[in-house]
Design a protein around this motif. Sequence first.
Motif, short mmCIF file in Angstrom:
data_model
loop_
_atom_site.label_atom_id
_atom_site.label_comp_id
_atom_site.label_asym_id
_atom_site.label_seq_id
_atom_site.Cartn_x
_atom_site.Cartn_y
_atom_site.Cartn_z
N MET A 102 0.85 -1.19 0.00
CA MET A 102 0.00 0.00 0.00
C MET A 102 0.88 1.24 0.00
N SER A 103 0.59 2.15 -0.90
CA SER A 103 1.37 3.39 -0.96
C SER A 103 0.98 4.30 0.20
N LYS A 104 1.81 5.33 0.43
CA LYS A 104 1.51 6.27 1.51
C LYS A 104 0.18 6.98 1.24
N GLU A 105 -0.09 7.31 -0.02
CA GLU A 105 -1.34 7.98 -0.36
C GLU A 105 -2.54 7.08 -0.07
N GLU A 106 -2.42 5.80 -0.41
CA GLU A 106 -3.50 4.85 -0.15
C GLU A 106 -3.73 4.67 1.35
N PHE A 107 -2.62 4.59 2.09
CA PHE A 107 -2.74 4.42 3.54
C PHE A 107 -3.36 5.65 4.19
N ASP A 108 -2.93 6.84 3.77
CA ASP A 108 -3.49 8.08 4.32
C ASP A 108 -4.98 8.19 4.01
N TYR A 109 -5.37 7.75 2.82
CA TYR A 109 -6.78 7.76 2.44
C TYR A 109 -7.57 6.81 3.35
N LEU A 110 -7.04 5.60 3.55
CA LEU A 110 -7.69 4.63 4.42
C LEU A 110 -7.83 5.18 5.83
N ASP A 111 -6.76 5.73 6.36
CA ASP A 111 -6.76 6.26 7.71
C ASP A 111 -7.81 7.36 7.88
N ASN A 112 -7.90 8.24 6.89
CA ASN A 112 -8.83 9.37 6.96
C ASN A 112 -10.29 8.91 6.85
N VAL A 113 -10.55 7.97 5.93
CA VAL A 113 -11.92 7.47 5.74
C VAL A 113 -12.40 6.73 6.98
N ILE A 114 -11.55 5.89 7.56
CA ILE A 114 -11.93 5.15 8.77
C ILE A 114 -12.19 6.11 9.93
N LYS A 115 -11.33 7.09 10.09
CA LYS A 115 -11.48 8.06 11.18
C LYS A 115 -12.79 8.84 11.05
N ASN A 116 -13.08 9.34 9.85
CA ASN A 116 -14.31 10.11 9.64
C ASN A 116 -15.55 9.25 9.83
N GLY A 117 -15.47 8.00 9.34
CA GLY A 117 -16.61 7.11 9.47
C GLY A 117 -16.93 6.78 10.92
N VAL A 118 -15.90 6.45 11.68
CA VAL A 118 -16.10 6.12 13.10
C VAL A 118 -16.62 7.34 13.86
N ASN A 119 -16.13 8.52 13.51
CA ASN A 119 -16.61 9.75 14.14
C ASN A 119 -18.09 9.99 13.85
N ASN A 120 -18.56 9.45 12.71
CA ASN A 120 -19.96 9.59 12.32
C ASN A 120 -20.81 8.41 12.78
N LYS A 121 -20.26 7.61 13.72
CA LYS A 121 -20.97 6.47 14.33
C LYS A 121 -21.19 5.33 13.34
N GLU A 122 -20.38 5.23 12.28
CA GLU A 122 -20.52 4.16 11.30
C GLU A 122 -19.68 2.95 11.73
N SER A 123 -20.13 1.76 11.39
CA SER A 123 -19.37 0.55 11.70
C SER A 123 -18.22 0.39 10.70
N ILE A 124 -17.20 -0.36 11.11
CA ILE A 124 -16.07 -0.61 10.22
C ILE A 124 -16.54 -1.33 8.96
N TYR A 125 -17.46 -2.27 9.13
CA TYR A 125 -17.99 -3.00 7.97
C TYR A 125 -18.64 -2.04 6.98
#
Length: 256
Positions: A1-24
Motif C-alpha cells: 500500500m502506498s503512503k497515499e493509499e494508507f493516508d486515504y484509508l486512515d482518513n476514511v476510517i477516522k471520519n466514518g467512526v466519528n460519524n458512528k458508522e461501523s467498520i464493515y
Amino acid sequence: MSKEEFDYLDNVIKNGVNNKESIYHIVKSNPDISVSVPTVYRYINEKKLTTQRMDLPYAVTYKKRKQNKKYDYSNNKIDRSNRTYLDYLVFKREHPGLFPFQMDFLGTIKTDSNIILTLTIPDLHFVLLFIVNNPNSSKIVKLFNEIENVLGVNDFNKVIPYILTDRDSCFSDFIGIEFSHISGEQRTHVFFCDSFTSCQKGNVENMNKQLRKFFKKGASVDHYTKKEIKTINITILKTRVASLNGFTPMEAFIKV
C-alpha cells in the motif's frame, strides 16, 4: 500500500467512526479501500491507524450488570390468553411468509419525560424509532393509529402483521393496538414475552444496545426532537450489514 493509499484509508476510517458508522459499513461503502474488514480491525489493534480501539463502540468491556433492579409488572393480572410467547411461536410457524416486529423502550434516566420506542424486524435489521412524551397505554395506541393514518389498514397489516413485546403497562391495551381505529378490523396481532425473560425478544434488546452509540446511557433524551430522532433512524437504516450480504436494512425492507 502506498503512503497515499494508507493516508486515504486512515482518513476514511477516522471520519466514518466519528460519524458512528461501523467498520464493515465504512469498508463496503468505499470501493477505493483495498483492504478487508478484518485487516482494518488488525490495523486498529496494532495501532497503525489514527482510530484506536477505544474509539469503537463495543471494544471496551462493559461493567458487570447490577442484579438488584426489580421491575414492577403491576399489570400481570391482565388476561393475555392466546397472546403468550408460546402462542407467538405457533403463530410464527403458521405464517412463515410474514416478518414479525419486536417492540421495546430504550431505557432512559428517571427524570426524563420523553422515552424512545423501538420497533424492529429481526430478519432485516430494520428499525423504526419514535419519541413518546410521558408514555402510557393510550399514547402507544395513538402512535399506532398515526401509523395506520399514513399506511392505511391494509398496508398496516402487511408491514406490521404481528408484534412481540414485554409486559410493560404501556403495552397493556393490546386491543387498541390490534384493531383499526378507522374500520374496526384487526390490523395486527400482539404477543407478550414471559415475565422477566427479555431474551425472548433478543433482537430489539440488541438494537437498543446499538442505539447507545447515539443515546449515551445515563444521559437525558428530553432534548431530542422528532426530526433528530428521524435523522438517527435513517442513518441506521442506511448502514450496511454483514448478515444482509452488505445490503442496508432499508434496501432489504424495500426488496422483500
